[in-house]
Design an enzyme around this catalytic site. Structure first.
Site, PDB file in Angstrom:
ATOM      1  N   VAL A  82      47.841  52.758  43.449  1.00  9.59           N
ATOM      2  CA  VAL A  82      46.955  51.959  44.639  1.00  9.59           C
ATOM      3  C   VAL A  82      47.086  50.659  44.228  1.00  9.59           C
ATOM      4  O   VAL A  82      47.090  49.824  45.495  1.00  9.59           O
ATOM      5  CB  VAL A  82      45.513  52.254  44.645  1.00  9.59           C
ATOM      6  CG1 VAL A  82      45.267  53.716  45.248  1.00  9.59           C
ATOM      7  CG2 VAL A  82      44.813  51.737  43.411  1.00  9.59           C
ATOM      8  N   TYR A 175      34.165  44.491  35.021  1.00 11.06           N
ATOM      9  CA  TYR A 175      34.048  45.641  35.940  1.00 11.06           C
ATOM     10  C   TYR A 175      32.552  45.446  36.932  1.00 11.06           C
ATOM     11  O   TYR A 175      32.702  45.522  38.106  1.00 11.06           O
ATOM     12  CB  TYR A 175      33.823  46.741  35.250  1.00 11.06           C
ATOM     13  CG  TYR A 175      33.202  47.930  35.971  1.00 11.06           C
ATOM     14  CD1 TYR A 175      34.359  48.899  36.527  1.00 11.06           C
ATOM     15  CD2 TYR A 175      32.151  48.866  36.157  1.00 11.06           C
ATOM     16  CE1 TYR A 175      34.120  49.925  37.333  1.00 11.06           C
ATOM     17  CE2 TYR A 175      31.885  49.917  36.896  1.00 11.06           C
ATOM     18  CZ  TYR A 175      32.920  50.561  37.292  1.00 11.06           C
ATOM     19  OH  TYR A 175      32.800  51.591  38.185  1.00 11.06           O
TER      20      TYR A 175
END
Length: 278
Positions: A82, A175
């Site tokens: 992606v 993250y």
């Protein structure tokens, strides 16, 4: 009604239709964990689903594992990364052509690169950002022309899979920062795309018990540490991916037509987001 699946820690999953029958939906990262459960639920409940993953064998295994009564013709797959420029956009276009339009997209692909602050370099931070925030923005941008023509009273629906780490602090910082940005992105895009009849919401799963993954490995190899971590959940049970998938399906359905710009935690009221505590 669909058959009931069984999980020893959570009991039987109720055979409740989610209201996505006839919907045309793109899900990124749909061959493992939460993404796989979302794809399976949507197909079971009558949606047409396009999903992508980096591994062609994983996509083939997913298609082969589907029951015949789910209609494998309702599944469209493509192997891609992606974050590769252009590939995600081509996939969305192909899905829209295959299904003659789109009604919803789910940005589920994600992850982190690098370790703690001193171990993660600039490339790790950039890669983590692109995998989570960048891919989500590009997915939505590619889908908007098709979502404007979505079927049903709920209009087009975008679901961004964020994380408990996006709103409760814990390592890894890159993250958590990317997931926090996804939550903000969903709220911002809900405002921007609302006039086009497109809803955007973020879902933040808690620590999920997925076979073979981190918490399941801890449960098997370190039962005492796992038991301590389980105390972060009021009922002592980690959230299951099937529970998160049902919330995602609801947000894709017309039953959630009034819900946009929301951040929905699905974490069983989890406290600390990791076994290391706050």
């Amino acid at each position: 009604m669909v058959s009931v699946s069984e999980d020893r820690r959570h009991g039987p999953w109720p055979a409740v239709r989610s209201g996505v029958d006839g919907k045309r939906i793109v899900v990124t990262g749909g061959t493992r964990g939460l993404g796989e459960q979302i794809v399976r639920l949507l197909l079971t409940d009558g949606a047409s689903v396009a999903t992508c993953a980096r591994s062609e064998p994983d996509l083939a295994a997913l298609a082969k594992s589907l029951p015949d009564d789910q209609g494998r013709e309702a599944l469209f797959t493509q192997a891609l990364d992606v974050v590769e420029p252009g590939l995600l956009e081509e996939f969305v276009e192909g899905a829209a052509e295959r299904f003659d339009g789109l009604d919803g997209v789910v940005a589920c692909a994600g992850g982190a690169r690098g370790g703690g602050l001193e171990e993660a370099d600039a490339h790790d931070w950039a890669a983590t950002w692109e995998l989570n925030v960048g891919h989500t923005a590009r997915l939505v941008r590619a889908a908007v022309p098709y979502l404007r023509g979505a079927r049903g009273t709920g209009g087009g629906s975008v679901v961004v899979i964020a994380s408990i780490s996006g709103w409760k602090p814990g390592p890894q910082a890159q993250y958590g920062a990317a997931k926090a940005a996804q939550i903000h992105l969903a709220a911002s895009l809900a405002r921007e795309l609302g006039p086009d009849g497109i809803r955007v919401n973020a879902v933040s799963p808690g620590s999920m018990l997925i076979p073979g993954k981190r918490w399941d490995r801890m449960r098997v190899a370190q039962p005492e540490a796992f038991a301590r971590f389980a105390t972060e959940f009021p009922n002592g049970q980690l959230v299951a991916p099937q529970e998160v998938a049902r919330v995602v399906a609801f947000l894709l359905s017309d039953a959630s037509s009034g819900v946009s710009g929301a951040h929905v935690p699905v974490d069983r009221a989890q406290n600390a987001p990791s076994a290391e505590g706050y």
